[in-house]
Design a protein around this motif. Structure first.
Motif, mmCIF file in Angstrom:
data_model
loop_
_atom_site.group_PDB
_atom_site.id
_atom_site.type_symbol
_atom_site.label_atom_id
_atom_site.label_comp_id
_atom_site.label_asym_id
_atom_site.label_seq_id
_atom_site.Cartn_x
_atom_site.Cartn_y
_atom_site.Cartn_z
ATOM 1 N N PRO A 2 0.822 -1.209 0.000
ATOM 2 C CA PRO A 2 0.000 0.000 0.000
ATOM 3 C C PRO A 2 0.859 1.262 0.000
ATOM 4 C CG PRO A 2 -0.762 -1.579 1.639
ATOM 5 C CD PRO A 2 0.549 -2.071 1.147
ATOM 6 N N TYR A 3 0.311 2.303 -0.547
ATOM 7 C CA TYR A 3 0.983 3.598 -0.610
ATOM 8 C C TYR A 3 1.251 4.149 0.785
ATOM 9 C CZ TYR A 3 1.043 8.727 -0.903
ATOM 10 O OH TYR A 3 1.335 10.049 -0.741
ATOM 11 N N SER A 4 2.432 4.730 0.959
ATOM 12 C CA SER A 4 2.787 5.401 2.199
ATOM 13 C C SER A 4 3.229 6.821 1.864
ATOM 14 C CB SER A 4 3.922 4.650 2.910
ATOM 15 O OG SER A 4 4.278 5.304 4.107
ATOM 16 N N ALA A 5 2.550 7.806 2.417
ATOM 17 C CA ALA A 5 2.799 9.202 2.058
ATOM 18 C C ALA A 5 4.155 9.689 2.534
ATOM 19 C CB ALA A 5 1.698 10.086 2.631
ATOM 20 N N SER A 6 4.717 10.620 1.781
ATOM 21 C CA SER A 6 6.005 11.209 2.130
ATOM 22 C C SER A 6 5.871 12.062 3.391
ATOM 23 C CB SER A 6 6.508 12.085 0.977
ATOM 24 O OG SER A 6 7.619 12.871 1.387
ATOM 25 N N PRO A 7 6.789 11.937 4.322
ATOM 26 C CA PRO A 7 6.736 12.770 5.535
ATOM 27 C C PRO A 7 6.993 14.248 5.254
ATOM 28 C CG PRO A 7 8.744 11.450 5.486
ATOM 29 C CD PRO A 7 7.890 10.957 4.369
ATOM 30 N N SER A 8 7.517 14.561 4.083
ATOM 31 C CA SER A 8 7.810 15.956 3.744
ATOM 32 C C SER A 8 6.726 16.577 2.851
ATOM 33 C CB SER A 8 9.168 16.047 3.039
ATOM 34 O OG SER A 8 9.157 15.324 1.812
ATOM 35 N N ARG A 9 5.543 15.984 2.828
ATOM 36 C CA ARG A 9 4.522 16.410 1.866
ATOM 37 C C ARG A 9 4.007 17.831 2.083
ATOM 38 N NH1 ARG A 9 2.779 12.429 5.103
ATOM 39 N NH2 ARG A 9 0.865 12.620 6.369
ATOM 40 N N TYR A 10 4.210 18.397 3.249
ATOM 41 C CA TYR A 10 3.712 19.754 3.496
ATOM 42 C C TYR A 10 4.826 20.799 3.536
ATOM 43 C CZ TYR A 10 -0.573 17.296 4.648
ATOM 44 O OH TYR A 10 -1.688 16.498 4.588
ATOM 45 N N ASP A 11 6.002 20.420 3.116
ATOM 46 C CA ASP A 11 7.148 21.316 3.253
ATOM 47 C C ASP A 11 7.141 22.493 2.277
ATOM 48 O OD1 ASP A 11 7.992 19.685 5.243
ATOM 49 O OD2 ASP A 11 9.741 18.871 4.192
ATOM 50 N N LYS A 12 6.534 22.321 1.095
ATOM 51 C CA LYS A 12 6.692 23.340 0.059
ATOM 52 C C LYS A 12 5.395 23.975 -0.414
ATOM 53 C CE LYS A 12 8.997 24.140 -4.402
ATOM 54 N NZ LYS A 12 9.807 23.530 -5.487
ATOM 55 N N MET A 13 4.306 23.240 -0.397
ATOM 56 C CA MET A 13 3.054 23.744 -0.949
ATOM 57 C C MET A 13 2.537 24.953 -0.178
ATOM 58 S SD MET A 13 0.685 23.609 -3.225
ATOM 59 C CE MET A 13 0.989 22.040 -4.061
ATOM 60 N N GLU A 14 2.006 25.906 -0.917
ATOM 61 C CA GLU A 14 1.336 27.067 -0.329
ATOM 62 C C GLU A 14 -0.158 26.757 -0.207
ATOM 63 O OE1 GLU A 14 -0.031 31.544 -1.773
ATOM 64 O OE2 GLU A 14 1.754 30.614 -2.669
ATOM 65 N N TYR A 15 -0.753 27.092 0.936
ATOM 66 C CA TYR A 15 -2.181 26.860 1.151
ATOM 67 C C TYR A 15 -2.885 28.200 1.339
ATOM 68 C CZ TYR A 15 -0.713 22.071 1.614
ATOM 69 O OH TYR A 15 -0.148 20.835 1.357
ATOM 70 N N ARG A 16 -4.016 28.342 0.653
ATOM 71 C CA ARG A 16 -4.741 29.605 0.656
ATOM 72 C C ARG A 16 -6.163 29.409 1.182
ATOM 73 N NH1 ARG A 16 -3.237 32.623 -5.068
ATOM 74 N NH2 ARG A 16 -0.966 32.604 -4.827
ATOM 75 N N ARG A 17 -6.628 30.391 1.934
ATOM 76 C CA ARG A 17 -7.980 30.335 2.482
ATOM 77 C C ARG A 17 -9.000 30.604 1.387
ATOM 78 N NH1 ARG A 17 -9.119 30.120 7.604
ATOM 79 N NH2 ARG A 17 -6.982 30.778 8.136
ATOM 80 N N SER A 18 -10.100 29.851 1.403
ATOM 81 C CA SER A 18 -11.173 30.037 0.437
ATOM 82 C C SER A 18 -12.102 31.140 0.925
ATOM 83 C CB SER A 18 -11.963 28.736 0.244
ATOM 84 O OG SER A 18 -12.974 28.904 -0.727
ATOM 85 N N GLY A 19 -11.923 32.324 0.375
ATOM 86 C CA GLY A 19 -12.726 33.460 0.800
ATOM 87 C C GLY A 19 -12.536 33.748 2.270
ATOM 88 N N ARG A 20 -13.665 33.926 2.968
ATOM 89 C CA ARG A 20 -13.602 34.185 4.409
ATOM 90 C C ARG A 20 -13.954 32.942 5.220
ATOM 91 N NH1 ARG A 20 -15.440 39.454 2.672
ATOM 92 N NH2 ARG A 20 -17.660 38.910 2.922
#
Length: 345
Positions: A2-20
């Protein structure tokens, strides 16, 4: 295994709020339109989606009719949820939609309560999930009262089948009215999903994007590459071996007129001057405004996904670059505004 996610998966992506709202989306989201239907095998699909998740793409966007054939994208995604992604469900934003033709007869498309609720239930089964993070009305229905369509979304929201609700391809006036109706029902309109790109600016032209900012509604752009025109593969003298050359392709007519191709070539020169591919420039441009929550990409190969993700290395555009992009796109703008009476995607 089974797939095992990378522990560094949140290191680079930018996350933006949807409106308010409290919902955050990755700057780049992955859509499963066209490229993840009945002709896609499980291993190659998993390779792409697993790489995407490993790079911080937490949002996967579907619709009931995605395929081909209709429903097959959700079925394939459902298999991946069951066998590989189930441990990561709470880290994912999974969306689906209903609005286009899904089954024969008078109840198989558009915006009736009967269709939307039945379709959502079917999509949940195909995707092997108990709820959608976002569920959309896929297109405005001119023949059904908007109160009925929004009432169906409100029911799904209150039933817990949709944590957030949205609209897709709604023009400005109908977007504002949908927001008002939902607000009276105690349900926030969280997000709008329109087509939007350097060469397709209808949400700017009719004021939809400004209205979303005023209302506090997020915006996720689909077709930020103008259905492949801004990939660079349709430059003059190219394209003979691409899907644009196929009669069944969605990229046709005005998409490949000389003015459009000339604009793409000029924009490609700007991209080169920034050390980017045309794809990366197009995504940076689509994300430049504060109203934009995410750009929704579609890819056929892992290499295309990597190229798209490269946009994250340089999302900043100067005023001078934006002006140069505006000038380069002159003569190549396409009117892809979805008309209620029959615009299809």
């Amino acid at each position: 295994m089974p797939y095992s996610a990378s522990p560094s998966r949140y290191d680079k992506m930018e996350y933006r709020r949807s409106g308010r709202s409290g919902l955050k989306l990755p700057a780049i989201s992955l859509g499963l339109w066209q490229n993840f239907g009945g002709t896609r095998d499980y291993p190659s699909a998993l390779e792409i989606l697993a790489y995407a998740f490993d790079k911080g793409i937490t949002h996967f966007d579907l619709a009931n009719n995605y395929g081909p054939p209709p429903g097959s994208s959700e079925e394939l995604f459902g298999q991946m949820m069951q066998h590989d992604f189930k441990p990561y469900r709470d880290e994912m934003i999974i969306s689906s939609k209903a609005g286009y033709e899904m089954w024969p007869g008078p109840y198989g498309e558009f915006g009736s309560r009967k269709y939307l609720i039945a379709s959502c239930d079917q999509s949940l089964q195909r995707c092997n999930v108990e709820y959608f993070d976002i569920f959309y009305s896929h297109r405005f229905d001119p023949d059904t009262p908007l109160e009925e369509t929004m009432g169906a979304l409100a029911s799904l929201y209150h039933q817990g089948k949709a944590l957030y609700v949205g609209v897709s391809s709604y023009p400005r006036e109908q977007t504002i009215e949908a927001h008002r109706i939902l607000q009276e029902m105690g349900v926030p309109l969280t997000i709008h999903q329109p087509s939007y790109s350097i060469l397709n600016r209808w949400i700017e032209d009719d004021g939809t994007l400004d209205a979303l900012g005023e209302l506090g509604v997020g915006c996720i752009a689909f077709s930020p590459l103008a259905q492949g025109v801004l990939s660079g593969k349709y430059s003059k003298g190219k394209g003979e071996n691409t899907r644009a050359a196929e009669k069944s392709s969605s990229v046709a007519g005005s998409h490949l007129e000389m003015g459009v191709l000339d604009a793409a070539d000029r924009l490609n020169e700007i991209a080169k001057s920034r050390g980017q591919s045309l794809v990366q420039l197009a995504l940076a441009w689509a994300l430049r405004r504060e109203e934009m929550t995410s750009a929704l990409i579609g890819v056929r190969t892992l290499e295309q996904l990597k190229d798209n993700l490269g946009a994250l290395d340089n999302l900043e555009l100067s005023d001078e670059e934006i002006a140069a992009i505006d000038k380069a796109s002159e003569g190549g703008l396409m009117n892809l505004h979805p008309q209620p009476e029959g615009w299809l995607r």
